[in-house]
Design a protein around this motif. Structure first.
Motif, PDB file in Angstrom:
ATOM      1  N   LEU A  10       0.850  -1.185   0.000  1.00  0.00           N
ATOM      2  CA  LEU A  10       0.000   0.000   0.000  1.00  0.00           C
ATOM      3  C   LEU A  10       0.887   1.236   0.000  1.00  0.00           C
ATOM      4  O   LEU A  10       1.542   1.548   0.992  1.00  0.00           O
ATOM      5  CB  LEU A  10      -0.923  -0.011   1.219  1.00  0.00           C
ATOM      6  CG  LEU A  10      -1.864  -1.216   1.342  1.00  0.00           C
ATOM      7  CD1 LEU A  10      -2.711  -1.093   2.596  1.00  0.00           C
ATOM      8  CD2 LEU A  10      -2.741  -1.357   0.110  1.00  0.00           C
ATOM      9  N   ARG A  11       0.909   1.953  -1.113  1.00  0.00           N
ATOM     10  CA  ARG A  11       1.821   3.078  -1.261  1.00  0.00           C
ATOM     11  C   ARG A  11       1.255   4.368  -0.661  1.00  0.00           C
ATOM     12  O   ARG A  11       2.015   5.233  -0.248  1.00  0.00           O
ATOM     13  CB  ARG A  11       2.144   3.290  -2.740  1.00  0.00           C
ATOM     14  CG  ARG A  11       2.790   2.070  -3.393  1.00  0.00           C
ATOM     15  CD  ARG A  11       3.063   2.319  -4.863  1.00  0.00           C
ATOM     16  NE  ARG A  11       3.680   1.153  -5.482  1.00  0.00           N
ATOM     17  CZ  ARG A  11       3.991   1.073  -6.781  1.00  0.00           C
ATOM     18  NH1 ARG A  11       3.724   2.106  -7.577  1.00  0.00           N
ATOM     19  NH2 ARG A  11       4.543  -0.025  -7.267  1.00  0.00           N
ATOM     20  N   TYR A  12      -0.066   4.506  -0.663  1.00  0.00           N
ATOM     21  CA  TYR A  12      -0.675   5.749  -0.212  1.00  0.00           C
ATOM     22  C   TYR A  12      -1.523   5.560   1.051  1.00  0.00           C
ATOM     23  O   TYR A  12      -1.976   6.546   1.626  1.00  0.00           O
ATOM     24  CB  TYR A  12      -1.541   6.345  -1.329  1.00  0.00           C
ATOM     25  CG  TYR A  12      -0.810   6.400  -2.641  1.00  0.00           C
ATOM     26  CD1 TYR A  12       0.156   7.367  -2.881  1.00  0.00           C
ATOM     27  CD2 TYR A  12      -1.058   5.462  -3.640  1.00  0.00           C
ATOM     28  CE1 TYR A  12       0.841   7.410  -4.081  1.00  0.00           C
ATOM     29  CE2 TYR A  12      -0.378   5.491  -4.844  1.00  0.00           C
ATOM     30  CZ  TYR A  12       0.575   6.473  -5.061  1.00  0.00           C
ATOM     31  OH  TYR A  12       1.258   6.505  -6.241  1.00  0.00           O
ATOM     32  N   GLU A  43      -7.550   2.287  -1.432  1.00  0.00           N
ATOM     33  CA  GLU A  43      -6.473   1.461  -1.973  1.00  0.00           C
ATOM     34  C   GLU A  43      -6.454   0.091  -1.314  1.00  0.00           C
ATOM     35  O   GLU A  43      -6.199  -0.930  -1.983  1.00  0.00           O
ATOM     36  CB  GLU A  43      -5.134   2.173  -1.769  1.00  0.00           C
ATOM     37  CG  GLU A  43      -3.957   1.439  -2.366  1.00  0.00           C
ATOM     38  CD  GLU A  43      -2.647   2.123  -2.053  1.00  0.00           C
ATOM     39  OE1 GLU A  43      -1.635   1.786  -2.698  1.00  0.00           O
ATOM     40  OE2 GLU A  43      -2.632   2.992  -1.151  1.00  0.00           O
ATOM     41  N   SER A  57      -6.925  -3.595  -3.231  1.00  0.00           N
ATOM     42  CA  SER A  57      -5.989  -4.727  -3.132  1.00  0.00           C
ATOM     43  C   SER A  57      -6.703  -6.025  -2.799  1.00  0.00           C
ATOM     44  O   SER A  57      -6.168  -7.105  -3.052  1.00  0.00           O
ATOM     45  CB  SER A  57      -4.929  -4.432  -2.068  1.00  0.00           C
ATOM     46  OG  SER A  57      -5.520  -4.345  -0.779  1.00  0.00           O
ATOM     47  N   GLU A 101      -2.152  -2.761  -9.774  1.00  0.00           N
ATOM     48  CA  GLU A 101      -1.086  -1.856 -10.183  1.00  0.00           C
ATOM     49  C   GLU A 101      -1.630  -0.712 -11.036  1.00  0.00           C
ATOM     50  O   GLU A 101      -1.224   0.449 -10.880  1.00  0.00           O
ATOM     51  CB  GLU A 101      -0.023  -2.643 -10.964  1.00  0.00           C
ATOM     52  CG  GLU A 101       0.777  -3.612 -10.106  1.00  0.00           C
ATOM     53  CD  GLU A 101       1.646  -2.893  -9.093  1.00  0.00           C
ATOM     54  OE1 GLU A 101       2.152  -1.803  -9.416  1.00  0.00           O
ATOM     55  OE2 GLU A 101       1.824  -3.419  -7.974  1.00  0.00           O
ATOM     56  N   GLY A 122      -3.343   1.692  -8.782  1.00  0.00           N
ATOM     57  CA  GLY A 122      -2.373   2.522  -8.066  1.00  0.00           C
ATOM     58  C   GLY A 122      -1.864   3.670  -8.916  1.00  0.00           C
ATOM     59  O   GLY A 122      -1.639   4.782  -8.407  1.00  0.00           O
ATOM     60  N   GLN A 123      -1.684   3.422 -10.220  1.00  0.00           N
ATOM     61  CA  GLN A 123      -1.257   4.510 -11.103  1.00  0.00           C
ATOM     62  C   GLN A 123      -2.338   5.588 -11.225  1.00  0.00           C
ATOM     63  O   GLN A 123      -2.033   6.792 -11.227  1.00  0.00           O
ATOM     64  CB  GLN A 123      -0.920   3.940 -12.483  1.00  0.00           C
ATOM     65  CG  GLN A 123       0.254   2.967 -12.467  1.00  0.00           C
ATOM     66  CD  GLN A 123       0.479   2.323 -13.820  1.00  0.00           C
ATOM     67  OE1 GLN A 123      -0.198   2.656 -14.801  1.00  0.00           O
ATOM     68  NE2 GLN A 123       1.423   1.389 -13.886  1.00  0.00           N
ATOM     69  N   TYR A 152      -2.309   7.611  -8.117  1.00  0.00           N
ATOM     70  CA  TYR A 152      -1.185   8.557  -8.103  1.00  0.00           C
ATOM     71  C   TYR A 152      -1.514   9.803  -8.929  1.00  0.00           C
ATOM     72  O   TYR A 152      -1.224  10.929  -8.519  1.00  0.00           O
ATOM     73  CB  TYR A 152       0.065   7.867  -8.639  1.00  0.00           C
ATOM     74  CG  TYR A 152       1.249   8.785  -8.793  1.00  0.00           C
ATOM     75  CD1 TYR A 152       2.021   9.140  -7.692  1.00  0.00           C
ATOM     76  CD2 TYR A 152       1.597   9.291 -10.046  1.00  0.00           C
ATOM     77  CE1 TYR A 152       3.107   9.995  -7.834  1.00  0.00           C
ATOM     78  CE2 TYR A 152       2.677  10.133 -10.199  1.00  0.00           C
ATOM     79  CZ  TYR A 152       3.436  10.485  -9.082  1.00  0.00           C
ATOM     80  OH  TYR A 152       4.500  11.326  -9.228  1.00  0.00           O
TER      81      TYR A 152
END
Length: 434
Positions: free
Chosen positions: A104-106, A111, A115, A124, A127-128, A131
């Motif tokens: 989890l990037r954010y 998000e 997942s 993926e 996620g882009q 972003y």
């Protein structure tokens, strides 16, 4: 995804930049732009494929397995190999989605939910989009219905890029539509709609925007007569759910009512009152009860068929079909001609000896015969000379008398021969050396 006005503005800038206003080819393809340009297909679901991508990818895939002008038997063989490789690749992707962890990037709740429902590849892509949503601000036009998403650095974009996109909310937040049309074209929420979801504090992606083909349970897709076994259908949609729930509750009610005399009397009063009330409510049939479906199945497959002369004759090919769903045993005789596909079962596969294997069942012409040697008596395949039916009482071949390997005389061996060994001389085996 580009809109129609963005595409036309970018096309005009292209012609101005390279001075191609009089180019015949560009003029012709621009006149038929609605047949090939992606912005004109924003309302059509294409899974983000361009007009020729599907055809070209299929041709490229076939060329890697099937040579040109190949015979039919080679085509079938290579097609089986192609199918095996594709299934193996699909299995690898499923294993990576199931076992491979996600990062989890954010750390948004949206998000985290993505997942859990999307495959690894689609997560993926989500996620882009998440972003890119960070570069937009939300402006409320009409509360709970319409929002404007504006890019914070519009001056750094191309001149033909739109600065603002409108996102509409429908049905109280269960469905979102954007002017870019990415969801209608691909089935994935765009960055503009994701920004509105974050602005409204939505923690989960609406179920309307989670296509099953991009979800982790995409392969849980059963035929129509088995659709009630799918995970996304839910127990209340089973044909036997109501029958089973009532049956279990009735068993518990009987157990409680049989405790003592007072409980029995009270239970009978409740049942009589409930029966009178349910009689009125049960007058209207919805056709989903298990008993009704069983009766319909029996009436749709009669046991007797009317012949041309008016007599009744039992169908020879009729078979017994026993429905044992939820303990409701009903026997009906159905014929092969009128039996629905839902009652047909796969043929029993004979269990092979030894450890199980994943190899496919081969036809007879691909199975090699292990006993392919000839019989020495009749010169035919399939048996030995010891079990040959034509052998009978044939006389056995006389045994050859052993002789010496040096002098060729019977009675002794080469190791005990007294004759000298002659070099470079062929020693006969049918008589002594002269």
């Amino acid at each position: 995804m580009l809109t129609v006005d963005e595409f036309e503005a970018a096309w005009a800038e292209l012609l101005d930049k390279y001075k191609l206003h009089n180019n015949t080819f560009l003029i012709q393809i621009f006149e038929v732009r609605h047949k090939w340009a992606k912005p004109y297909f924003s309302g059509k679901f294409c899974a983000k494929q361009i007009s020729m991508q599907r055809s070209e990818s299929a041709n490229h895939l076939w060329k890697g397995y099937i040579p040109p002008a190949c015979p039919m038997n080679l085509f079938v063989k290579q097609y089986s190999k192609l199918q095996f490789d594709r299934e193996a690749e699909e299995g690898f992707q499923e294993k990576r989605t199931r076992l491979g962890g996600v990062v989890l990037r954010y750390n948004f709740p949206l998000e985290e939910h993505a997942s859990q429902v999307y495959t690894w590849t689609m997560f993926e892509m989500f996620g882009q989009a998440l972003y890119r949503a960070g570069r937009y601000d939300v402006e409320e036009v009409q509360r709970g219905t319409r929002y404007l998403v504006r890019h914070v650095e519009a001056e750094k974009q191309e001149k033909w890029c739109r600065e603002m996109h409108a996102v509409d909310v429908h049905d109280g937040g269960t469905r979102y539509t954007c002017e870019c049309g990415l969801f209608e074209h691909m089935g994935m929420l765009c960055c503009h709609a994701i920004k509105v979801l974050i602005h409204l504090g939505v923690r989960k992606i609406p179920s309307f925007h989670v296509l099953k083909r991009w979800a982790v349970d995409a392969r849980d897709n059963l035929p129509l007569h088995l659709i009630h076994y799918q995970k996304d259908q839910g127990p209340p949609r089973l044909s036997s759910y109501r029958h089973t729930a009532l049956h279990l509750t009735a068993l518990e009610f009987v157990q409680l009512g049989d405790s003592n005399v007072d409980a029995f009397d009270r239970a009978m009063d409740i049942l009589n009152a409930g029966k009178a009330e349910l009689t009125v409510l049960a007058a209207i049939k919805d056709g989903k009860s298990l008993v009704y479906q069983t009766q319909v199945g029996e009436s749709a497959n009669p046991t007797m068929v009317m012949m041309a002369n008016g007599s009744q004759q039992e169908d020879v090919c009729s078979e017994m079909f026993i429905s044992t769903e939820c303990g409701l045993g009903s026997v009906s005789v159905v014929s092969d001609s009128s039996r629905p596909l839902s009652t047909l079962l796969a043929p029993d596969r004979k269990k092979q000896r030894g450890r199980p294997t994943t190899a496919r069942d081969k036809p007879g012409y691909e199975i090699k015969d292990a006993r392919s040697r000839f019989c020495t008596v009749c010169r035919e395949k399939g048996h030995k000379s010891t079990t040959c039916p034509r052998r009978g009482d044939l006389p056995k071949k006389p045994r050859k008398i052993p002789t010496c390997g040096n002098c060729g005389v019977a009675g002794h061996k080469k190791t005990s021969c007294f004759n000298p060994v002659l070099p470079f001389v062929k020693r006969p085996r049918d008589g002594p050396v002269e």
